[in-house]
Every structure is written in structure tokens, then in C-alpha cells.
Design an enzyme around this catalytic site. Structure first.
Site, PDB file in Angstrom:
ATOM      1  N   GLU A   4       1.698   0.073  -5.001  1.00 27.39           N
ATOM      2  CA  GLU A   4       0.597   1.281  -4.775  1.00 27.39           C
ATOM      3  C   GLU A   4       1.799   1.916  -5.091  1.00 27.39           C
ATOM      4  OE1 GLU A   4      -3.247   3.560  -3.788  1.00 27.39           O
ATOM      5  OE2 GLU A   4      -1.706   2.411  -2.085  1.00 27.39           O
TER       6      GLU A   4
ATOM      7  N   ASP B 182       0.789  -0.862   0.331  1.00 24.73           N
ATOM      8  CA  ASP B 182      -0.066  -0.055  -0.439  1.00 24.73           C
ATOM      9  C   ASP B 182       0.450   1.173   0.178  1.00 24.73           C
ATOM     10  OD1 ASP B 182      -3.177   1.111   0.523  1.00 24.73           O
ATOM     11  OD2 ASP B 182      -1.833   1.816   2.357  1.00 24.73           O
TER      12      ASP B 182
END
Length: 581
Positions: A281, A244
Site C-alpha cells: 500500500e 500496510d
């Protein structure tokens, strides 16, 4: 059993194991570490007290039966008898499916989700990407406020349920990817600061003090994060990790944390004989993130490509607010640029950022599968005020166009759960914070954020209302009726084509050739012998494909072969995939 914990600033550390307290001793071989023995077995509850403070869960807890604030429990990973013989499945050629355990089924458990995996095998995807599973307060939430980075959220079923899920997925031929969060923890239930300098005021992030990757004590913090990542891959036989918001990992050291992590994962892959991969990400648009370590990159195997999403979203919806503004000026041109160059922001000016952003990909060195392409994700749906999907605003024909561009593009495609049948349920932001002050702060902050964009406060769902989560659960009766059934059949056909046609998994980005008409709203591209044409307009379009022998592989509406002038007539809001030789 040996217990150990890193607490470099402590004068005393006490182990509380099954109701019995005992002092730990400093480990002479590892500065800052404390260790000791105690009788324990699978399921034994324990915790640590630092300098006679409260008994806290183990930072490396493998299980939190009573939630983030409760005692830890011992997990013996040798107890589970694995059934599937699984050689692994690498990222090239993959089709990913992002799944949130808590809303994939009304039950919201890993076992209930596992019962629905046959649907994914029939759909044709290759990997299930699970949103974060670490413990968080309450029962329901997105999972991005988790703590205890080795543990599985107990309401989902705990560690045994995750093993059952992975085992069943592997028996069905599906790989499993796990979304992990290293850029922040908590805040609720985060007890790490009581043990050591896991966070640093040297850097600040949207969540407060940054995770300590480069200040004093950061060697152990990095080892903590790497150890957690390897545990998911080793102990649960996960095939890959989605990292993330890696752009929020503040690290000034010569060897970046991501490089260290990718090296450790590569070593585990060599040791286990299974392909393992990392997907980041990142909104940096920096090719170094997905460049091999041997070529002075950070070594991640792939990254999410929001540029493709933003270009496609503006082309489909006409939205132009916020970060969509740069793409909305000429949306089909933006789609074409991402299809051929990967990034849209490749060093040019970004009006949203007020500065230049990104740098170009070297298409001769970066394979297309290193970018993930998607038309919908948990972020791009759930971070809208009402969590509305594309199916709330687009016709089935335009949804088919979105699917066609995503599943035939040169990227690794990813779907968000329910997208494949044009789910009519929203996917909204929901929480279950047990701290009333935090719950109210989240509620107010969410409404204030969207009020600034013109939404009335009463139209923004209350994240703490259980109905918000319930609305977000998939309705599994939808795929059996129209128009959902037709959309589902289209997704299945496109995914099958991706597996059947080698040109659709060709990693060469430079081999994609695109033509488009911004005013007429059509776009066509070529990948080897495969031709893809989409018409986003309200009128039929004549798309020049040239002459040659044509075979229609899939068409949303009936189409005929190109005429003598090489013009393919595509109905409004429709699409076609064909070969031309």
C-alpha cells in the site's frame, strides 16, 4: 527446548517457563542475544524478564493465549497435519477479495469464515486477502494496532484456526494473502521497547516514533520484520503479503527495507517451489516500488492504486472533498488517465498536497497486473464517518458500472467483502480497547476528526460501542433477495469473463484505448477485441464503437448491436461488455 531473545542493552535476562525461572546466557556468536534451555512443548507458557523487570511476552511469540499482555505460548508447527496439496497461485491473472475475519460472519472467527469460502469459489475470485491477524487488545478491531508479529489473534481462533482456514482455501483452489503491518505496532500491548531499540526518535510517523529501520540496532529490527513475514509464508503456507502503508517506512539506508524483504521472499519462493508475492500500500506514486530489484527498484510485485479508486469514486458520486478534489474537476478524464497510465498523479500538481506528486509509469516496462484496482476497500469505506458503502448512495445500475470498470480494467482487481452483492450493512470503525484512557482518546479523536469536516459528533459512531462492530457484520441473507441477487450475478459474470477472455488479463497497459464524454457521462475503452462501455448518466447514451462484427458478452440492461453508424445505445446507469472484430 532452546529459548532466545534479543535484548542488547540488558544486564540480565530471565526466562520464566511453565512457572520456573532461569537465567539466560549471552550468546557469544550473536551480540545482544541471550539463550538458554528449558523443558517445553506445544502450549507451554513462558515469558522473559529484562533486568529483573516484569515478565513480558516474547517479541517473537508464536501465540498469545491471553492477549498481548499475557504470557507467550510455544507453538510446534509440525503438529498440524496439512491436507491440501497446493502448488501455489501467482498474482498475474488474479482477482483478490479483501476480508475482515471479525465481521465476515457474526461469529467473527477464522473457522466461521472458512465455512463461507464456497461462496468465494463460486464468485470466481482467486485469492482471499485477510486483514491483519496479529493480536490486539480486546476481542474486536480492525487489526491495525496489533503486536506480536508472529502470532494470530486468539479470539479469531489462534494459529491452528489460521492453518485450517488456509488448508480449506487451498482445497477449494483459493490462494490466501495476509495484510501485515510493519510501520507501527500497538500502542497498547507493545512491550518491544523494554527489549531493545525497536523504535527510533530519528524519524516520526503519525503513530509516534518510527520503527527503527536505519538507526543503531536496526539490523536486528529489520531481521525481526523479515523473519515475521517469512514465518507467515512458510509456517502458515500463505501465498502473498499485503504491506500496510509502506510510504510510512522511514529508511535512509542504501538498501531499503522493502528491497531486503523482497529478496528474502524471492529466496523462500525458490526454496519452497511456490510462487510468493508482495503487494504494497503506497501513496508515493513512485514506480520504483514495483520495479524489479535487478532494475534498481524495490522489488514489490504490485501496489494498491488509490488513484484509480479516487477517479472512479468521484465519477460515480460527485464527491469533491479532500483528496477527491483533484479528480473531481474532470472525473471521467481522470478515470481515462488511470486506465491508460496507471497513475493520475504522475508528477503534476496536487492541490490536496500543495505540491507536485508522483512520477509517470513506463508502460513498456510495468505490467498492468502490478497495480491493484478497486472501487471499495476497508480504508475507503471504514474511514468515512459512518462507514457507508457505495451501495448506500448508488443505484444497482451504477454499482454494476463500478464493478464493470474494476473487473475489466488492466489492473489486478480487488473486491471488498460484501461488495459483490451490494451489501446494505455499513463497515464502520470499531475498537475494543481495554485501556479506558486509550479508548476515550480514540473516541474523542474520531469525533473531532469528522467534526472538522462538518459531521455532528452524535452522528459519528462510537468505536467502543459493541453495536458499531455488530452493525458492520455482513448479512448473509441479502444475497438471496433482490436487488442483491442481481448484483451478485453480475459480479460472477464479469469475473468469469475475466478468466475467459485473454484480452482482459493482457499485461500491456499501453494497449488500453479510452474514449469518454464528460458532459454526457459515458466512457468506453478497448482491450484487444474486448470493448467495455459504461453510461453513468441519467439519460441513454449513444456511444461510438465503430463498425464490425459484435458479440455481447454481458449487459446490465438489454442492448442491441451498434447501428450502421457504429453507435451503441446504452441505457442510463448501465454497462455492457462485448467483443468487436
Amino acid at each position: 527446548m532452546q529459548f532466545e531473545v534479543w535484548a542488547p542493552q540488558a544486564d540480565r535476562v530471565t526466562l520464566h517457563c511453565d512457572g520456573v525461572a532461569g537465567a539466560l546466557e549471552r550468546d557469544p556468536r550473536r551480540p545482544g542475544w541471550w539463550a538458554g534451555e528449558a523443558d517445553a512443548e506445544d502450549g507451554t507458557r513462558y515469558g522473559f524478564a529484562v533486568d529483573d523487570g516484569p515478565v513480558l511476552p516474547d517479541p517473537r511469540s508464536r501465540r498469545q493465549p491471553d492477549g498481548p499482555d499475557g504470557l507467550s505460548a510455544v507453538v510446534d508447527h509440525t503438529v498440524y497435519a496439512w491436507d491440501a496439496v497446493w502448488p501455489g497461485r501467482a498474482l498475474p491473472g488474479a482477482v483478490l477479495y479483501e476480508l475482515h475475519v471479525g465481521t465476515y460472519t457474526p461469529e467473527g472467527t477464522l473457522d466461521a469464515a472458512a465455512e463461507r469460502l464456497e461462496h468465494l469459489r463460486e464468485l470466481g475470485v482467486t485469492h482471499v486477502e485477510l486483514m491483519p491477524l496479529c493480536p490486539f487488545p480486546g476481542r474486536h478491531g480492525w487489526g491495525y494496532e496489533g503486536v506480536s508479529l508472529w502470532a494470530v489473534h486468539e479470539p479469531y481462533g489462534g494459529p491452528e484456526a489460521l492453518k485450517r482456514f488456509v488448508d480449506r482455501a487451498h482445497r477449494l483452489g483459493l490462494g490466501v494473502v495476509l495484510d501485515v503491518v510493519h510501520n507501527h505496532l500497538g500502542p497498547s500491548g507493545n512491550h518491544l521497547p523494554a527489549f531493545g531499540p525497536y523504535f527510533t526518535e530519528t524519524h516520526h510517523t503519525p503513530w509516534g516514533a518510527a520503527v527503527n529501520l536505519d538507526a543503531p540496532g536496526s539490523d536486528e529490527v529489520r531481521a525481526y520484520l523479515v523473519g515475521s513475514a517469512l514465518a507467515w509464508l512458510r509456517d502458515y503456507r500463505i501465498d502473498g503479503l499485503r504491506l500496510d502503508a509502506v510510504h510510512a517506512l522511514c529508511d535512509t539506508r542504501a538498501c531499503h527495507f522493502l528491497e531486503e524483504l523482497s529478496a528474502a521472499v524471492a529466496a523462500l519462493a525458490a526454496e519452497s517451489g511456490r510462487p510468493l508475492f508482495l503487494v504494497g500500500e503506497s501513496d508515493l506514486n513512485d514506480p520504483r516500488v514495483i520495479t524489479a530489484r535487478a532494475e534498481h527498484g524495490l522489488g514489490l510485485d504490485a501496489q494498491w492504486n488509490d488513484d484509480f479508486h479516487h477517479a472512479l469514486h468521484t465519477a460515480l458520486t460527485g464527491e469533491s472533498q479532500g483528496y477527491y478534489a483533484d479528480f473531481a474537476r474532470a472525473p471521467l478524464s481522470a478515470v481515462a488517465k488511470t486506465l491508460t497510465g496507471g497513475y493520475f498523479h504522475d508528477g503534476a500538481y496536487s492541490s490536496f498536497r500543495g505540491r507536485r506528486h508522483g512520477r509517470p509509469l513506463d508502460r513498456a516496462r510495468v505490467a498492468g497486473h502490478r497495480l491493484l484496482g478497486y472501487s471499495q476497500t476497508h480504508d475507503q469505506i471504514g474511514n468515512r464517518a459512518q462507514g457507508d458503502r457505495l451501495s448506500a448512495v448508488l443505484s444497482p445500475g451504477l454499482l454494476a458500472c463500478a464493478a464493470t470498470l474494476t473487473l475489466t480494467a488492466p489492473f489486478t482487481p480487488m473486491l471488498f467483502m460484501g461488495e459483490e452483492w451490494a451489501a446494505g450493512t455499513p463497515w464502520q470503525f470499531f475498537t475494543d480497547h481495554t485501556d479506558p484512557e486509550l479508548a476515550e482518546a480514540v473516541r474523542r479523536g474520531r469525533r473531532r476528526e469528522f467534526a472538522a469536516h462538518g459531521w455532528a459528533e452524535e452522528d459519528v459512531p462510537d468505536p467502543q460501542d459493541p453495536a458499531t462492530r455488530d452493525r458492520s457484520c455482513l448479512d448473509w441473507s441479502e444475497p438471496e433477495r433482490e436487488p442483491h441477487a442481481r448484483v451478485l450475478a453480475w459480479y460472477r459474470r464479469l469475473i468469469a469473463l475475466r478468466h475467459e477472455q485473454p484480452d482482459l488479463t493482457d499485461p500491456d497497459l499501453s494497449d488500453t484505448k479510452v474514449a469518454f464524454d464528460e458532459e454526457a457521462r459515458w466512457l468506453a475503452f478497448r482491450r484487444g477485441d474486448v470493448r467495455v462501455a459504461v453510461n453513468l448518466g441519467q439519460e441513454a447514451a449513444a456511444i461510438p464503437l465503430g463498425t464490425g462484427r459484435v458479440e455481447v458478452l454481458a449487459a446490465w440492461d438489454t442492448v442491441t448491436a451498434p447501428d450502421a453508424y457504429g453507435l451503441l445505445r446504452v441505457p442510463a446507469a448501465s454497462c455492457v461488455v462485448l467483443t468487436q472484430t
